[in-house]
Scaffold this motif. Structure first.
Motif, short mmCIF file in Angstrom:
data_model
loop_
_atom_site.label_atom_id
_atom_site.label_comp_id
_atom_site.label_asym_id
_atom_site.label_seq_id
_atom_site.Cartn_x
_atom_site.Cartn_y
_atom_site.Cartn_z
N ALA A 15 -11.38 10.13 3.99
CA ALA A 15 -12.05 9.33 2.97
C ALA A 15 -12.06 10.03 1.62
CB ALA A 15 -13.48 9.00 3.42
N THR A 26 -4.72 2.65 5.36
CA THR A 26 -4.96 3.80 4.48
C THR A 26 -6.10 4.65 4.99
OG1 THR A 26 -4.16 2.60 2.53
CG2 THR A 26 -5.63 4.47 2.13
N HIS A 27 -7.15 4.00 5.42
CA HIS A 27 -8.38 4.70 5.79
C HIS A 27 -8.31 5.29 7.19
CE1 HIS A 27 -10.34 3.14 2.15
NE2 HIS A 27 -9.59 2.06 2.37
N ALA A 53 0.83 -1.21 0.00
CA ALA A 53 0.00 0.00 0.00
C ALA A 53 0.86 1.25 0.00
CB ALA A 53 -0.92 0.00 1.22
N TYR A 66 -7.56 10.23 -4.62
CA TYR A 66 -6.22 9.78 -4.98
C TYR A 66 -6.29 8.48 -5.78
CZ TYR A 66 -1.22 8.81 -4.62
OH TYR A 66 0.10 8.57 -4.92
N VAL A 67 -7.13 7.55 -5.33
CA VAL A 67 -7.28 6.28 -6.04
C VAL A 67 -7.81 6.53 -7.45
CG1 VAL A 67 -8.61 4.14 -6.12
CG2 VAL A 67 -7.49 4.84 -3.99
N PHE A 123 -5.64 8.64 6.17
CA PHE A 123 -6.11 9.69 5.26
C PHE A 123 -7.63 9.82 5.30
CE2 PHE A 123 -2.18 7.97 3.27
CZ PHE A 123 -1.39 9.11 3.40
N VAL A 147 -8.66 9.50 -0.03
CA VAL A 147 -8.51 8.14 -0.56
C VAL A 147 -9.30 7.99 -1.85
CG1 VAL A 147 -8.88 5.69 -0.10
CG2 VAL A 147 -8.13 7.20 1.75
N ARG A 148 -10.53 8.46 -1.85
CA ARG A 148 -11.36 8.37 -3.06
C ARG A 148 -10.72 9.07 -4.24
NH1 ARG A 148 -15.71 11.86 -1.80
NH2 ARG A 148 -14.35 13.44 -2.75
N PHE A 196 -3.32 -0.09 -1.88
CA PHE A 196 -3.55 1.12 -1.08
C PHE A 196 -5.02 1.24 -0.71
CE2 PHE A 196 -4.52 5.73 -1.03
CZ PHE A 196 -3.65 6.15 -0.03
N GLU A 197 -5.89 1.03 -1.67
CA GLU A 197 -7.33 1.19 -1.43
C GLU A 197 -7.85 0.12 -0.47
OE1 GLU A 197 -11.30 2.05 -4.12
OE2 GLU A 197 -9.80 0.64 -4.90
#
Length: 451
Positions: free
Chosen positions: A418, A412-413, A295, A424-425, A416, A421-422, A406-407
C-alpha cells in the motif's frame, strides 16, 4: 558491529580471491523506481560485511519516490551474491544487485526487486517458472549538441529515408561505441544475439538471451549502466528517453514473457512452430495482461514523454509501430501483444525504454497468472493494422490516465504494498501536473495571436 546476518567465512574467501584478481571495491546496488542502481561503495575486504547487511540507506526521496523522512527506519541492502560480476570497464569494482529490507528481513515496501520476487513465488505455487527476454532500444547523441535546436546523432550517413533501420553504413559509423557495448556484454556473458541501427537517427537495438525473470531484470539494469558507460568512454551520450523527437521512432523495450513447467522445464505457452500450437495457458495469460493493460501502462510507460510514443503515426505520417489499442495478434506489430511465430513467448510491445523492468515484469506476470487462474478469453486476434480499428479499447493517452487506472485496479493493490501504491501514484501525478502546467511553444504559436 550492527549487521543483519553473521559474517561468512566463505564470503571472506571470496573477497580474498577477488582482491587477488585486482578487485578493490564492491557495491550492492538496490534499484530505485526510475530503474537506476544505487549503492554505497565498500573496500573489497569489507565484502563479507556488505553481504551480511552492513550498509544502511535512507532511500525515500532519493530513489525517485516518496518524500524524505528523517525519522523513518533505515533500509538495509542485502546483496545477492549470485549476481556478482566484475565490471569489465573498471575491474576494480565487483557489482551485485541487492534487495532492500527493513526490520531484519521484511522486504522494503518500495523495493522493486522484492515486488517481482513475490510474483515469482506466486508463479512457483502455480507450478511455473517465468522467463523474460527484452529488446531494448536507445538513442546516442553528441553531448555538445545538448541545449541546441537539434541534437546531433552519433552517426548519420546521408539522408536515409524514411528510416535508417538495419542500415549497415550507419552501424559501421557508430562502431567505436557499439564495439565497446558488445565487448562489455560478451565479458558479462549476456548471450548477445545481434545489434542494429534502428528506426531513428542515432537509435540502436540490442538483442540478447532471455533468462529467468529476476535474472533478466538484473541483467537489464546492468545493460543500461554499461551502455551509458560505453557512451561516456567514446565522448557520446546515451539516453533511454522513450521519445526524444516527434518525427522519429520511439524507443521500446519489448517484453517477451513465457512460462515453463517448474518441474519438467517444458514451455507451457506453445508447442511446435509458426502461428499454430499456442496453448490455452498462453491465450489466458494474454487475456489477463489485456484485462489490466491500462493499469500496466503506468509502469511500462512511466513518463509523460512515454505517451508521445504511443501514437498511431509519426509527425511525417509514417506508422509509429507502437501500439495504441488493447489488442493482440500474431504477426501484427501494431498490437499491444504479439504471439510471434518464431518463439514461444508473448511479446508486449507497449513497454518502453524508461520502464523499471522489475515493476513492469511484476505486474505483467501477476496479470497473466490471474488470466490463467480465471480462464480469461483474450478475444479474437487482430489481423489488420490495429490503428484502423476504431472499435478497439485504447491504451491510456496520457500519464495521468494510466496512473488513475493503476490506482483503481484491484490487481495493483495485491501486487504492491500500500505504501508503494500511495507514493508511486503521488509521484507520477505530480510529474504529470508539472508537465501539464507548462505552456509550450506550440501553444504560443497557435493561440497567442489567433485567440
Amino acid at each position: 558491529m550492527d549487521t543483519v546476518n553473521e559474517l561468512s567465512t566463505q564470503h571472506a574467501e571470496l573477497a580474498a580471491q577477488l582482491q587477488q584478481g585486482g578487485v578493490q571495491y564492491a557495491v550492492g546496488s538496490w534499484i530505485d523506481v526510475l530503474g537506476r542502481p544505487k549503492s554505497k561503495v565498500v573496500p573489497i575486504d569489507h565484502l563479507p560485511n556488505l553481504l551480511a547487511g552492513s550498509e544502511r540507506y535512507t532511500p525515500r526521496g532519493m530513489g525517485g519516490i516518496g518524500r524524505m523522512n528523517p525519522v523513518e527506519d533505515e533500509v538495509v541492502g542485502i546483496p545477492d551474491p549470485s549476481t556478482l560480476r566484475v565490471l569489465p570497464w573498471d575491474r576494480r569494482f565487483a557489482w551485485m544487485v541487492a534487495d532492500m529490507v527493513q526490520g531484519g528481513s521484511t522486504p522494503f515496501a518500495l523495493c522493486p526487486r522484492s515486488a517481482l520476487k513475490q510474483q515469482v513465488a506466486e508463479a512457483a505455487d502455480m507450478g511455473y517458472v517465468c522467463q523474460l527476454g527484452i529488446e531494448p532500444e536507445f538513442y546516442v547523441f553528441h553531448p555538445d549538441s545538448l541545449g541546441t535546436d537539434k541534437l546531433r546523432p552519433i552517426a548519420r550517413s546521408g539522408d536515409v529515408a524514411p528510416t535508417p533501420a538495419y542500415d549497415v553504413e550507419v552501424t559501421l559509423d557508430a562502431m567505436p561505441f557499439l564495439d565497446k557495448v558488445t565487448s562489455y556484454m560478451t565479458d558479462l556473458d549476456f548471450g548477445l544475439f545481434s545489434f542494429d541501427a534502428e528506426g531513428g537517427q542515432g537509435q540502436y537495438e540490442f538483442d540478447f538471451a532471455h533468462d529467468e525473470v529476476v535474472a533478466a531484470a538484473d541483467r537489464m539494469t546492468l545493460f543500461r549502466l554499461l551502455v551509458k558507460q560505453a557512451a561516456k568512454e567514446t565522448g557520446m551520450l546515451a539516453t533511454f528517453m522513450p521519445k526524444p523527437f516527434a518525427h522519429l521512432w520511439g524507443s521500446g523495450a519489448h517484453f517477451n514473457m513465457s512460462l515453463e513447467d517448474r518441474h519438467s522445464g517444458e514451455n507451457v505457452f506453445k508447442t511446435g512452430t509458426g502461428n499454430e500450437g499456442w496453448r490455452k495457458e498462453a491465450l489466458h495469460f494474454a487475456g489477463g495482461v489485456l484485462r489490466h493493460a491500462k493499469a500496466l501502462a503506468a509502469l511500462s510507460n512511466p513518463t509523460t514523454n512515454s505517451y508521445r510514443r504511443l501514437v498511431p503515426r509519426l509527425a511525417d505520417g509514417n506508422f509509429s509501430w507502437a501500439p495504441t489499442n488493447v489488442s493482440y495478434g500474431h504477426n501484427n506489430r501494431s498490437c499491444m501483444l504479439r504471439l510471434p511465430a518464431n518463439r514461444p513467448a508473448i511479446e508486449n510491445r507497449s513497454v518502453d525504454s524508461a520502464a523499471n523492468t522489475y515493476l513492469t515484469a511484476a505486474f505483467m506476470l501477476a496479470a497473466g497468472l490471474e488470466g490463467i487462474r480465471d480462464g480469461v478469453d483474450p478475444g479474437d486476434p487482430a489481423d489488420v493494422v490495429s490503428y484502423t480499428q476504431g472499435d478497439r479499447e485504447v491504451l491510456p493517452r496520457t500519464l495521468i490516465d494510466a496512473v488513475e487506472a493503476f490506482e483503481q485496479d484491484p490487481l495493483t493493490h495485491s501486487v504492491f504494498h500500500a505504501a508503494f501504491v500511495r507514493d508511486y501514484v503521488a509521484m507520477k501525478r505530480a510529474e504529470w501536473e508539472r508537465s501539464h502546467a507548462e505552456v509550450s511553444d506550440f501553444e504560443r504559436t497557435n493561440y497567442l495571436l489567433n485567440l
